[in-house]
Motif scaffolding. Structure first.
Motif, PDB file in Angstrom:
ATOM      1  N   GLY A   7      63.431  78.688 -18.687  1.00  0.00           N
ATOM      2  CA  GLY A   7      62.404  77.668 -18.878  1.00  0.00           C
ATOM      3  C   GLY A   7      62.634  76.487 -17.951  1.00  0.00           C
ATOM      4  N   ASN A   8      61.568  75.750 -17.712  1.00  0.00           N
ATOM      5  CA  ASN A   8      61.643  74.519 -16.921  1.00  0.00           C
ATOM      6  C   ASN A   8      60.960  73.431 -17.740  1.00  0.00           C
ATOM      7  N   ASP A   9      61.763  72.522 -18.290  1.00  0.00           N
ATOM      8  CA  ASP A   9      61.244  71.416 -19.101  1.00  0.00           C
ATOM      9  C   ASP A   9      60.818  70.297 -18.152  1.00  0.00           C
ATOM     10  N   LEU A  10      59.622  70.434 -17.599  1.00  0.00           N
ATOM     11  CA  LEU A  10      59.134  69.443 -16.643  1.00  0.00           C
ATOM     12  C   LEU A  10      58.882  68.108 -17.333  1.00  0.00           C
ATOM     13  N   SER A  11      59.182  67.031 -16.613  1.00  0.00           N
ATOM     14  CA  SER A  11      59.137  65.689 -17.191  1.00  0.00           C
ATOM     15  C   SER A  11      58.469  64.711 -16.247  1.00  0.00           C
ATOM     16  N   THR A  12      57.814  63.709 -16.822  1.00  0.00           N
ATOM     17  CA  THR A  12      57.165  62.643 -16.060  1.00  0.00           C
ATOM     18  C   THR A  12      57.936  61.357 -16.356  1.00  0.00           C
ATOM     19  N   ARG A  13      58.938  61.054 -15.518  1.00  0.00           N
ATOM     20  CA  ARG A  13      59.885  59.990 -15.869  1.00  0.00           C
ATOM     21  C   ARG A  13      59.246  58.617 -15.914  1.00  0.00           C
ATOM     22  N   ASP A  14      58.313  58.294 -14.987  1.00  0.00           N
ATOM     23  CA  ASP A  14      57.729  56.953 -15.009  1.00  0.00           C
ATOM     24  C   ASP A  14      56.886  56.739 -16.261  1.00  0.00           C
ATOM     25  N   LEU A  15      56.300  57.789 -16.826  1.00  0.00           N
ATOM     26  CA  LEU A  15      55.608  57.672 -18.107  1.00  0.00           C
ATOM     27  C   LEU A  15      56.615  57.653 -19.250  1.00  0.00           C
ATOM     28  N   GLN A  16      57.644  58.483 -19.157  1.00  0.00           N
ATOM     29  CA  GLN A  16      58.642  58.572 -20.222  1.00  0.00           C
ATOM     30  C   GLN A  16      59.264  57.222 -20.543  1.00  0.00           C
ATOM     31  N   PHE A  17      59.611  56.469 -19.501  1.00  0.00           N
ATOM     32  CA  PHE A  17      60.320  55.204 -19.721  1.00  0.00           C
ATOM     33  C   PHE A  17      59.400  53.991 -19.741  1.00  0.00           C
ATOM     34  N   LEU A  77      54.909  62.648 -24.967  1.00  0.00           N
ATOM     35  CA  LEU A  77      53.777  62.375 -24.084  1.00  0.00           C
ATOM     36  C   LEU A  77      54.105  62.687 -22.630  1.00  0.00           C
ATOM     37  N   SER A  78      55.331  62.406 -22.228  1.00  0.00           N
ATOM     38  CA  SER A  78      55.707  62.570 -20.821  1.00  0.00           C
ATOM     39  C   SER A  78      56.096  63.991 -20.457  1.00  0.00           C
ATOM     40  N   LYS A  79      56.196  64.878 -21.444  1.00  0.00           N
ATOM     41  CA  LYS A  79      56.695  66.218 -21.173  1.00  0.00           C
ATOM     42  C   LYS A  79      55.714  67.327 -21.560  1.00  0.00           C
ATOM     43  N   THR A  80      54.533  66.969 -22.061  1.00  0.00           N
ATOM     44  CA  THR A  80      53.626  68.023 -22.533  1.00  0.00           C
ATOM     45  C   THR A  80      52.320  68.061 -21.769  1.00  0.00           C
ATOM     46  N   PHE A  81      52.344  67.646 -20.491  1.00  0.00           N
ATOM     47  CA  PHE A  81      51.186  67.843 -19.632  1.00  0.00           C
ATOM     48  C   PHE A  81      50.889  69.345 -19.545  1.00  0.00           C
ATOM     49  N   ASP A  82      49.679  69.674 -19.161  1.00  0.00           N
ATOM     50  CA  ASP A  82      49.320  71.085 -19.010  1.00  0.00           C
ATOM     51  C   ASP A  82      50.273  71.780 -18.041  1.00  0.00           C
ATOM     52  N   GLY A  83      50.854  72.897 -18.475  1.00  0.00           N
ATOM     53  CA  GLY A  83      51.738  73.680 -17.612  1.00  0.00           C
ATOM     54  C   GLY A  83      53.150  73.177 -17.513  1.00  0.00           C
ATOM     55  N   LEU A  88      50.260  68.511 -10.724  1.00  0.00           N
ATOM     56  CA  LEU A  88      50.917  67.224 -10.934  1.00  0.00           C
ATOM     57  C   LEU A  88      49.842  66.142 -10.866  1.00  0.00           C
ATOM     58  N   PRO A  89      49.421  65.583 -12.019  1.00  0.00           N
ATOM     59  CA  PRO A  89      48.356  64.572 -11.992  1.00  0.00           C
ATOM     60  C   PRO A  89      48.739  63.381 -11.117  1.00  0.00           C
ATOM     61  N   PRO A  90      47.781  62.830 -10.370  1.00  0.00           N
ATOM     62  CA  PRO A  90      48.092  61.744  -9.431  1.00  0.00           C
ATOM     63  C   PRO A  90      48.404  60.410 -10.098  1.00  0.00           C
ATOM     64  N   ASP A  91      48.219  60.317 -11.420  1.00  0.00           N
ATOM     65  CA  ASP A  91      48.452  59.041 -12.117  1.00  0.00           C
ATOM     66  C   ASP A  91      49.912  58.617 -12.086  1.00  0.00           C
ATOM     67  N   TYR A  92      50.831  59.600 -11.918  1.00  0.00           N
ATOM     68  CA  TYR A  92      52.264  59.313 -11.979  1.00  0.00           C
ATOM     69  C   TYR A  92      52.946  59.913 -10.754  1.00  0.00           C
ATOM     70  N   LYS A  93      54.189  59.497 -10.506  1.00  0.00           N
ATOM     71  CA  LYS A  93      54.889  59.922  -9.296  1.00  0.00           C
ATOM     72  C   LYS A  93      56.266  60.521  -9.564  1.00  0.00           C
ATOM     73  N   GLU A  94      56.887  60.177 -10.685  1.00  0.00           N
ATOM     74  CA  GLU A  94      58.276  60.568 -10.902  1.00  0.00           C
ATOM     75  C   GLU A  94      58.368  61.859 -11.727  1.00  0.00           C
ATOM     76  N   TRP A 151      61.415  62.949  -6.016  1.00  0.00           N
ATOM     77  CA  TRP A 151      60.680  63.529  -7.129  1.00  0.00           C
ATOM     78  C   TRP A 151      59.836  64.718  -6.674  1.00  0.00           C
ATOM     79  N   LEU A 152      59.494  65.596  -7.614  1.00  0.00           N
ATOM     80  CA  LEU A 152      58.625  66.726  -7.291  1.00  0.00           C
ATOM     81  C   LEU A 152      57.272  66.231  -6.807  1.00  0.00           C
ATOM     82  N   LYS A 153      56.691  66.966  -5.864  1.00  0.00           N
ATOM     83  CA  LYS A 153      55.408  66.591  -5.277  1.00  0.00           C
ATOM     84  C   LYS A 153      54.616  67.855  -4.972  1.00  0.00           C
ATOM     85  N   PRO A 154      53.307  67.727  -4.778  1.00  0.00           N
ATOM     86  CA  PRO A 154      52.505  68.905  -4.437  1.00  0.00           C
ATOM     87  C   PRO A 154      53.079  69.649  -3.235  1.00  0.00           C
ATOM     88  N   GLY A 155      53.091  70.964  -3.337  1.00  0.00           N
ATOM     89  CA  GLY A 155      53.652  71.802  -2.285  1.00  0.00           C
ATOM     90  C   GLY A 155      55.073  72.246  -2.548  1.00  0.00           C
TER      91      GLY A 155
END
Length: 284
Positions: free
Chosen positions: A158-168, A176-182, A119-125, A262-266
């Motif tokens: 499947g798990n369609d992981l999303s980065t909501r703060d980037l998405q909106f 862009l918000s859903k195609t991070f690595d992994g 989970l890149p640290p640039d975003y949180k949601e 939101w999802l977080k490391p660990g």
């Protein structure tokens, strides 16, 4: 039959789940003097005759895989349907779409069952989305809804992981918000299409053991047959394409602001679908 891929000499190789172990299909086939497909792409090209070649390999095998699992399918396009469960649309306060809503991910987003995802640290949601994934087995162009499922080779979780703060933040940029690595893990296995009814499967998602999503694919707005028929009217679906069919209610985006977690490391996320199994991933 539950099909997997595992890493062998730096490339995906075909495996069969046999209890808690994975049969090394190429090695087991060679031991028995059988010409069997070596990876999922080769199996897809053969279709049902390829599955017939694998029959019996789970009986008293001697060759097992010891390497980590690979994504169940590699190389195909990742096609995703948004807002495809009625109760999910309601929790988002959105009207039901008149036609399937399509977006896509790139192949870098693929991840395997058990793989740790960054989970890149640039975003949180960061959000989870449990989804039934269909794998196309033969090309489909202008197919009818009635014939559409004949083009499906199998199903996985499947798990369609999303980065909501980037998405909106950028006006709803889903790609862009859903195609991070992994960010498109699939697994734990691929079940041949003839063994499941995609329109009547229980589906759930748990985060750190807490159930967040629980539904059934019968709540889909557009059935898989309708999705395939619609997409095939616009472009050719190819063997190996993955179709993420949408997520049910319970994603974190739909929670009230004071309850968002939101999802977080660990964290560990488990997507479970009836007849397939549980896709499990952790995050760092």
């Amino acid at each position: 039959m539950k099909l997997v891929q595992f890493w062998k000499n730096g490339a995906p190789a075909l495996g069969l789940q046999a209890g808690q172990r994975v049969v090394d299909v190429p090695a087991e086939g060679a031991r028995r003097g059988l010409d069997v497909p070596g990876d999922m792409a080769a199996l897809l090209s053969l279709g049902q005759p390829g599955l017939d070649l694998l029959a019996g390999l789970e009986e008293e095998p001697c060759c097992f895989a010891s390497a980590p699992l690979a994504p169940v399918v590699t190389g195909g396009r990742i096609l995703c349907i948004g807002l495809n469960y009625r109760r999910h649309a309601r929790e988002c306060g959105l009207p039901l779409p008149a036609a399937p809503v399509l977006f896509h991910k790139f192949s870098n987003a693929l991840a395997a069952h058990g793989e740790e995802i960054v989970l890149p640290p640039d975003y949180k949601e960061y959000d989870y989305e449990a989804e039934l994934v269909a794998v196309i087995g033969k090309a489909a162009r202008n197919v009818s809804e009635a014939a559409a499922l004949d083009h499906v080779f199998g199903y996985t979780c499947g798990n369609d992981l999303s980065t909501r703060d980037l998405q909106f933040a950028r006006g709803g940029q889903w790609l862009l918000s859903k195609t991070f690595d992994g960010f498109a893990p699939t697994g734990p296995c691929l079940v041949p299409a003839g063994e499941l009814n995609p329109g009547a499967l229980d589906i759930s998602c748990a985060v750190n053991g807490q159930i967040r999503q629980r539904s059934n694919t019968s709540d889909m707005i557009f059935s898989l047959g309708q999705i395939i028929a619609d997409l095939s009217r616009h472009f050719t679906l190819l063997p190996g394409d993955l179709i993420f069919t949408g997520t049910p209610e319970g994603v974190m985006q739909g929670y009230p602001p004071e309850q968002k977690d939101w999802l977080k490391p660990g964290d560990q996320v488990e997507v479970t679908i009836q007849g397939i199994g549980t896709l499990r991933n952790t995050f760092r």
